[in-house]
Design a protein around this motif. Structure first.
Motif, short mmCIF file in Angstrom:
data_model
loop_
_atom_site.label_atom_id
_atom_site.label_comp_id
_atom_site.label_asym_id
_atom_site.label_seq_id
_atom_site.Cartn_x
_atom_site.Cartn_y
_atom_site.Cartn_z
N SER A 136 -0.05 -13.48 -3.24
CA SER A 136 -1.39 -12.96 -3.50
C SER A 136 -1.65 -11.70 -2.68
N VAL A 137 -1.21 -11.71 -1.41
CA VAL A 137 -1.37 -10.52 -0.57
C VAL A 137 -0.60 -9.35 -1.17
N ALA A 138 0.64 -9.61 -1.60
CA ALA A 138 1.45 -8.54 -2.18
C ALA A 138 0.81 -7.94 -3.42
N LEU A 139 0.24 -8.79 -4.26
CA LEU A 139 -0.35 -8.32 -5.51
C LEU A 139 -1.72 -7.68 -5.28
N LEU A 140 -2.55 -8.31 -4.46
CA LEU A 140 -3.90 -7.81 -4.28
C LEU A 140 -3.93 -6.50 -3.51
N ALA A 174 -8.94 -0.75 -4.47
CA ALA A 174 -10.24 -1.38 -4.27
C ALA A 174 -10.15 -2.52 -3.27
N THR A 175 -9.05 -3.27 -3.30
CA THR A 175 -8.87 -4.37 -2.37
C THR A 175 -8.70 -3.85 -0.94
N GLN A 176 -8.01 -2.73 -0.79
CA GLN A 176 -7.83 -2.15 0.53
C GLN A 176 -9.18 -1.77 1.14
N ARG A 177 -10.06 -1.20 0.33
CA ARG A 177 -11.37 -0.81 0.84
C ARG A 177 -12.20 -2.04 1.19
N TRP A 178 -12.10 -3.10 0.36
CA TRP A 178 -12.86 -4.33 0.63
C TRP A 178 -12.38 -4.99 1.92
N ALA A 235 0.82 -1.22 0.00
CA ALA A 235 0.00 0.00 0.00
C ALA A 235 0.84 1.26 0.00
N ALA A 236 1.93 1.27 0.80
CA ALA A 236 2.71 2.49 0.97
C ALA A 236 3.96 2.54 0.10
N GLY A 237 4.39 1.39 -0.40
CA GLY A 237 5.58 1.35 -1.23
C GLY A 237 5.26 1.03 -2.67
N THR A 238 5.87 -0.02 -3.19
CA THR A 238 5.64 -0.43 -4.56
C THR A 238 5.31 -1.91 -4.61
N ARG A 239 4.72 -2.34 -5.71
CA ARG A 239 4.40 -3.76 -5.87
C ARG A 239 5.67 -4.60 -5.87
#
Length: 227
Positions: free
Chosen positions: A187-191, A196-200, A33-37
């Motif tokens: 999956s966690v890193a990518l999603l 949108a995933t953060q809000r879900w 969320a705060a850095g990069t994929r």
């Protein structure tokens, strides 16, 4: 038990422990969320690598000790079953608590080089590379120092995988843990790179924690009372 049943038990024991919120999850999700994929994937790979080492040490090292001391295996089974049940109850009780988050500016500073004048760009870029934490190393350290990982690999895994199992089954169990860990943590890193995933997740967190908590309680009780 048959090899398939043993591996199934290992998977059922490891999966809830892997997906339940903990330091590794928070680190990967926060980095995404705060850095990069790319940084989040590197952290996930570090967590996976450390988990593979812990699993191998537990299966091929501690298992031999338990084979010579059956009473210790029984104690570990009860202790780890109680631990899983406690973790499940804790998830239920804390289902609605907000996740702790680092200040966005501080998080971004951990992954981005500071702005510098053009004439000193090369020197500042080199300094930034030296000061920026290595994401892969962060993942390794996070898992190696994670109390939940130590408890699982030190007791739960050795209880779910009897030391009398053939070497091939033990190797398959380690491989299964690595595959499951890879699928989940990547999956966690990518999603979590997607807003949108953060809000879900923010909306679904209470339900997810209760579902995982229930699984952990049931699994802990079964593990503690089954010889």
């Amino acid at each position: 038990m048959t090899p398939a049943a043993t591996l199934g038990t290992v998977l059922l024991a490891y999966l809830p422990a892997a997906v339940s919120p903990g330091p590794n999850f928070v680190l990967i999700a926060h980095t995404a969320a705060a850095g990069t994929r790319r940084a989040a994937v590197a952290v996930a790979l570090g967590v996976i690598a450390a988990g593979g080492v812990l699993a191998a040490v537990a299966v091929f090292g501690l298992g031999g000790v338990l084979a010579r001391a059956p009473w210790l295996a029984a104690v570990l089974r009860v202790v780890c079953g109680g631990y899983l049940a406690w973790l499940g109850v804790r998830l239920w009780l804390r289902a609605r608590e907000p996740e702790a988050a680092a200040p966005p500016q501080a998080a971004n500073d951990s992954f981005a080089a500071p702005e510098v004048p053009n004439e000193s760009f090369a020197t500042s870029e080199k300094a930034a590379r030296l000061e920026t934490p290595n994401p892969f190393r962060q993942g390794v350290v996070s898992n190696l120092t994670n109390p939940k990982a130590a408890a699982f690999f030190g007791s739960v895994l050795t209880a779910a995988l009897p030391p009398t199992e053939p070497t091939a089954v033990k190797a398959a169990a380690v491989a299964l843990i690595l595959l499951t860990s890879t699928a989940w943590h990547l999956s966690v890193a990518l999603l979590f790179s997607a807003p949108a995933t953060q809000r879900w997740y923010a909306r679904a967190k209470p339900t997810l924690n209760r579902v995982v908590g229930t699984i952990l309680v049931v699994l802990g009780v079964i593990l503690a009372v089954t010889p």
